[in-house]
Design a protein around this motif. Sequence first.
Motif, PDB file in Angstrom:
ATOM      1  N   ALA A 138       0.829  -1.213   0.000  1.00  0.00           N
ATOM      2  CA  ALA A 138       0.000   0.000   0.000  1.00  0.00           C
ATOM      3  C   ALA A 138       0.861   1.260   0.000  1.00  0.00           C
ATOM      4  N   SER A 139       1.940   1.260   0.770  1.00  0.00           N
ATOM      5  CA  SER A 139       2.818   2.434   0.822  1.00  0.00           C
ATOM      6  C   SER A 139       3.555   2.636  -0.492  1.00  0.00           C
ATOM      7  N   ALA A 140       4.035   1.538  -1.065  1.00  0.00           N
ATOM      8  CA  ALA A 140       4.729   1.650  -2.349  1.00  0.00           C
ATOM      9  C   ALA A 140       3.770   2.133  -3.432  1.00  0.00           C
ATOM     10  N   ARG A 141       2.536   1.659  -3.380  1.00  0.00           N
ATOM     11  CA  ARG A 141       1.552   2.114  -4.365  1.00  0.00           C
ATOM     12  C   ARG A 141       1.280   3.610  -4.194  1.00  0.00           C
ATOM     13  N   LEU A 142       1.151   4.058  -2.950  1.00  0.00           N
ATOM     14  CA  LEU A 142       0.927   5.471  -2.688  1.00  0.00           C
ATOM     15  C   LEU A 142       2.079   6.320  -3.236  1.00  0.00           C
ATOM     16  N   ALA A 143       3.312   5.891  -2.979  1.00  0.00           N
ATOM     17  CA  ALA A 143       4.475   6.631  -3.488  1.00  0.00           C
ATOM     18  C   ALA A 143       4.513   6.612  -5.013  1.00  0.00           C
ATOM     19  N   ALA A 144       4.175   5.479  -5.605  1.00  0.00           N
ATOM     20  CA  ALA A 144       4.172   5.373  -7.069  1.00  0.00           C
ATOM     21  C   ALA A 144       3.089   6.263  -7.667  1.00  0.00           C
ATOM     22  N   GLU A 145       1.898   6.269  -7.058  1.00  0.00           N
ATOM     23  CA  GLU A 145       0.805   7.120  -7.554  1.00  0.00           C
ATOM     24  C   GLU A 145       1.190   8.596  -7.466  1.00  0.00           C
ATOM     25  N   ALA A 146       2.004   8.946  -6.476  1.00  0.00           N
ATOM     26  CA  ALA A 146       2.470  10.325  -6.319  1.00  0.00           C
ATOM     27  C   ALA A 146       3.669  10.615  -7.225  1.00  0.00           C
ATOM     28  N   ARG A 147       4.085   9.602  -7.984  1.00  0.00           N
ATOM     29  CA  ARG A 147       5.220   9.704  -8.918  1.00  0.00           C
ATOM     30  C   ARG A 147       6.533   9.996  -8.206  1.00  0.00           C
ATOM     31  N   TYR A 148       6.687   9.427  -7.003  1.00  0.00           N
ATOM     32  CA  TYR A 148       7.965   9.584  -6.317  1.00  0.00           C
ATOM     33  C   TYR A 148       9.014   8.784  -7.089  1.00  0.00           C
ATOM     34  N   PRO A 149      10.214   9.344  -7.307  1.00  0.00           N
ATOM     35  CA  PRO A 149      11.246   8.630  -8.083  1.00  0.00           C
ATOM     36  C   PRO A 149      11.527   7.233  -7.518  1.00  0.00           C
ATOM     37  N   HIS A 150      11.605   6.265  -8.369  1.00  0.00           N
ATOM     38  CA  HIS A 150      11.930   4.862  -8.065  1.00  0.00           C
ATOM     39  C   HIS A 150      10.801   4.107  -7.367  1.00  0.00           C
ATOM     40  N   ALA A 151       9.690   4.764  -7.112  1.00  0.00           N
ATOM     41  CA  ALA A 151       8.591   4.088  -6.419  1.00  0.00           C
ATOM     42  C   ALA A 151       7.867   3.102  -7.331  1.00  0.00           C
ATOM     43  N   ARG A 152       7.725   3.416  -8.600  1.00  0.00           N
ATOM     44  CA  ARG A 152       7.008   2.524  -9.513  1.00  0.00           C
ATOM     45  C   ARG A 152       7.675   1.151  -9.575  1.00  0.00           C
ATOM     46  N   PRO A 153       9.000   1.069  -9.809  1.00  0.00           N
ATOM     47  CA  PRO A 153       9.626  -0.264  -9.823  1.00  0.00           C
ATOM     48  C   PRO A 153       9.525  -0.983  -8.475  1.00  0.00           C
ATOM     49  N   LEU A 154       9.613  -0.231  -7.383  1.00  0.00           N
ATOM     50  CA  LEU A 154       9.462  -0.848  -6.061  1.00  0.00           C
ATOM     51  C   LEU A 154       8.066  -1.434  -5.924  1.00  0.00           C
ATOM     52  N   PHE A 155       7.048  -0.660  -6.280  1.00  0.00           N
ATOM     53  CA  PHE A 155       5.682  -1.153  -6.195  1.00  0.00           C
ATOM     54  C   PHE A 155       5.486  -2.384  -7.079  1.00  0.00           C
ATOM     55  N   GLU A 156       5.979  -2.330  -8.293  1.00  0.00           N
ATOM     56  CA  GLU A 156       5.800  -3.462  -9.205  1.00  0.00           C
ATOM     57  C   GLU A 156       6.448  -4.729  -8.656  1.00  0.00           C
ATOM     58  N   ARG A 157       7.628  -4.595  -8.053  1.00  0.00           N
ATOM     59  CA  ARG A 157       8.299  -5.764  -7.460  1.00  0.00           C
ATOM     60  C   ARG A 157       7.505  -6.296  -6.274  1.00  0.00           C
ATOM     61  N   ILE A 158       7.089  -5.395  -5.382  1.00  0.00           N
ATOM     62  CA  ILE A 158       6.314  -5.829  -4.214  1.00  0.00           C
ATOM     63  C   ILE A 158       5.002  -6.459  -4.664  1.00  0.00           C
ATOM     64  N   ASP A 159       4.381  -5.887  -5.677  1.00  0.00           N
ATOM     65  CA  ASP A 159       3.119  -6.416  -6.200  1.00  0.00           C
ATOM     66  C   ASP A 159       3.298  -7.840  -6.728  1.00  0.00           C
ATOM     67  N   ARG A 160       4.395  -8.083  -7.456  1.00  0.00           N
ATOM     68  CA  ARG A 160       4.669  -9.428  -7.990  1.00  0.00           C
ATOM     69  C   ARG A 160       4.899 -10.439  -6.872  1.00  0.00           C
ATOM     70  N   GLU A 161       5.563  -9.995  -5.803  1.00  0.00           N
ATOM     71  CA  GLU A 161       5.961 -10.905  -4.730  1.00  0.00           C
ATOM     72  C   GLU A 161       4.915 -11.039  -3.620  1.00  0.00           C
ATOM     73  N   LEU A 162       3.878 -10.219  -3.643  1.00  0.00           N
ATOM     74  CA  LEU A 162       2.882 -10.242  -2.572  1.00  0.00           C
ATOM     75  C   LEU A 162       2.114 -11.563  -2.601  1.00  0.00           C
ATOM     76  N   PRO A 163       2.124 -12.304  -1.495  1.00  0.00           N
ATOM     77  CA  PRO A 163       1.345 -13.551  -1.444  1.00  0.00           C
ATOM     78  C   PRO A 163      -0.148 -13.273  -1.666  1.00  0.00           C
ATOM     79  N   THR A 164      -0.792 -14.177  -2.338  1.00  0.00           N
ATOM     80  CA  THR A 164      -2.206 -14.025  -2.692  1.00  0.00           C
ATOM     81  C   THR A 164      -3.076 -13.777  -1.468  1.00  0.00           C
ATOM     82  N   ASP A 165      -2.777 -14.458  -0.362  1.00  0.00           N
ATOM     83  CA  ASP A 165      -3.614 -14.301   0.826  1.00  0.00           C
ATOM     84  C   ASP A 165      -3.496 -12.907   1.461  1.00  0.00           C
ATOM     85  N   LEU A 166      -2.420 -12.151   1.138  1.00  0.00           N
ATOM     86  CA  LEU A 166      -2.261 -10.801   1.688  1.00  0.00           C
ATOM     87  C   LEU A 166      -2.892  -9.722   0.805  1.00  0.00           C
TER      88      LEU A 166
END
Length: 175
Positions: A138-166
């Motif tokens: 959620a925090s990485a998505r917020l930073a990415a939506e705000a276009r903070y530098p380097h947040a988009r790749p961080l969010f995309e990585r966390i999104d890929r690795e997030l377990p389905t149950d979470l």
Amino acid sequence: ESGDVLASLHLGDLYAQIAALPERWSEAREAYGRAARGGHPAALDRLGDLHLLGRGAPRAARAALGFWLETARAGYPVGAMHLAFATEHGLGTDPDPAAAHALRLWALAYGFPYAAFRLALDWEAGRGTERRGDLAWASARLAAEARYPHARPLFERIDRELPTDLRPRAEAAWT
């Protein structure tokens, strides 16, 4: 000299950024002091920087910490982030990652995108707090939506690795 707070802030910036002319750093400190007395929190924040680095002021991490605490209390999230950095790394105080995490939460409450980015890293690594993949997402998505530098790749990585149950908890935290 006429008392214009913004002019003093900008004059301080001018003097502070002339690294080739270190004799101007004391002039930066004086200009920032005028702006700080006029109530500008960025000037207080920059006075902290000068004290941390020993530019135009005695090198004193504890003094820097005092300026950053004052800026944080004034509602200036940049100062809160500087205070968090100093607290995390033990500059002028004992290292306290949990207190640094709390300061980043405070800066996020003021809508500061860098705080969202750093909190994502905290929750992902369990630094100063428990590991929380949902809150990192959620925090990485917020930073990415705000276009903070380097947040988009961080969010995309966390999104890929997030377990389905979470994912439902992550999306609930986002909304």
